[in-house]
Design an enzyme around this catalytic site. Structure first.
Site, PDB file in Angstrom:
ATOM      1  N   SER A  79       0.817  -1.212   0.000  1.00  0.00           N
ATOM      2  CA  SER A  79       0.000   0.000   0.000  1.00  0.00           C
ATOM      3  C   SER A  79       0.854   1.266   0.000  1.00  0.00           C
ATOM      4  O   SER A  79       1.663   1.470  -0.891  1.00  0.00           O
ATOM      5  CB  SER A  79      -0.944  -0.055   1.213  1.00  0.00           C
ATOM      6  OG  SER A  79      -1.833   1.018   1.243  1.00  0.00           O
ATOM      7  N   LYS A 111       0.023  -4.849  -4.071  1.00  0.00           N
ATOM      8  CA  LYS A 111      -1.428  -4.652  -4.146  1.00  0.00           C
ATOM      9  C   LYS A 111      -1.800  -3.581  -5.163  1.00  0.00           C
ATOM     10  O   LYS A 111      -2.673  -3.775  -6.003  1.00  0.00           O
ATOM     11  CB  LYS A 111      -1.949  -4.286  -2.753  1.00  0.00           C
ATOM     12  CG  LYS A 111      -3.440  -4.140  -2.630  1.00  0.00           C
ATOM     13  CD  LYS A 111      -3.765  -3.842  -1.159  1.00  0.00           C
ATOM     14  CE  LYS A 111      -5.235  -3.571  -0.958  1.00  0.00           C
ATOM     15  NZ  LYS A 111      -5.517  -3.220   0.451  1.00  0.00           N
TER      16      LYS A 111
END
Length: 304
Positions: A250, A275
């Site tokens: 992230s 991600k």
């Protein structure tokens, strides 16, 4: 709760999910404003509004703010034409350690025209006391060069990107620079990320007015996020190494990509989690929360 979970599951996105009340309260540590209210543009005219019911027991909730209220000014600065990210930057630039923030709130009734209604200024306490500073640091070693000069290496671990990360990291850099540290290792191993905007703010400690990342929406439109001006605290000649592993995700990846692509750091370790998504958190009327994937990010050089 079960019905909502099934509805979210039907989206086919494994990262979108329903949060129970306790989990939703815990995630508030990533609230960079600290009053328990989610600010977002209205779908009709892009005015800044309270986009979800305030967190129960939060300063916004206690002050009577409601879902659908409009925020027309923050600390006296009008919000017209601005984004929630702009407001976060404003609060940070005014005084990141401020204990309160004043919001001008407009509640429009069903018979009111646009801009009419009940207006009041609410002075809200910013609550970060229960959040742990995610920064630990030290002078890890001293080395002598061929010229007999002594070089100090500063080691900084960032555990997560919560609402205290930018000010904690700023304080760490200022302290280490005062000790004549001239090289840094940023340890982001095991850091699951957190507030996306924090990664952009931290990039501003290294360079100014440069693109830190791009946010790409569902239509493929790229929105650049630039670093702020006048906030650099790390000497431009100090080498920086970012240390990541498979649990780094992230905002961690946003920061690593920002510093790498702007030639301000090298990245070492293992491949990160990858991600590559930005998620929004919405409060629901029953006190639970909804996490939805709303965009993806790419590095300044266009890498996912």
């Amino acid at each position: 709760m079960k019905l909502g979970t099934r509805m979210v599951s039907s989206l086919g996105d494994k990262y979108s999910r329903i949060l129970d009340k306790q989990s939703y309260r815990r995630i508030q540590k990533f609230d960079l404003i600290g009053v328990g209210a989610t600010l977002m543009p209205s779908s009709a005219d892009k005015r800044i509004m309270v986009g979800a019911p305030p967190v129960a027991g939060s300063p916004a909730d206690k002050a009577g703010m409601k879902y659908g209220d409009y925020i027309t000014a923050v600390n006296g600065v009008p919000t017209e034409g601005r984004t929630a990210f702009d407001i976060i930057d404003q609060i940070s630039n005014d005084d990141p350690n401020a204990k309160t923030v004043t919001m001008t709130v407009l509640t429009e009734g069903p018979d009111d025209l646009k801009g009419e209604g009940y207006v009041r200024d609410l002075k809200l306490d910013r609550q970060f006391e229960q959040i742990v500073n995610p920064i630990t640091y030290k002078v890890s070693e001293e080395r002598s060069s061929a010229s007999s000069a002594v070089h100090k290496v500063g080691y900084i671990q960032i555990k997560e990107f919560n609402s205290l990360v930018e000010r904690g990291l700023r304080d760490a850099f200022i302290d280490l620079e005062s000790q004549n540290v001239d090289a840094y290792v940023l340890d982001l191993r095991g850091n699951p990320g957190g507030a996306f905007q924090s990664a952009v703010e931290i990039s501003s400690l290294f360079f100014e007015n440069q693109i830190a990342t791009y946010v790409v929406d569902s239509n493929g439109v790229e929105l650049p996020f630039k670093t702020a001006k006048g906030k650099v605290v790390v000497d431009q000649n100090d080498p920086v190494v970012i240390w990541v592993d498979g649990r780094s995700a992230s905002a961690t990846e946003v920061l690593a990509g920002s510093l790498r692509d702007n030639c301000r750091a090298v990245v070492m370790g293992e491949p990160s989690f990858g991600k590559g998504l930005i998620q929004a958190v919405y409060g629901l009327k029953n006190g639970s929360g909804l996490v939805l994937t709303v965009a993806r990010y790419v590095t300044p050089n266009g890498d996912d």
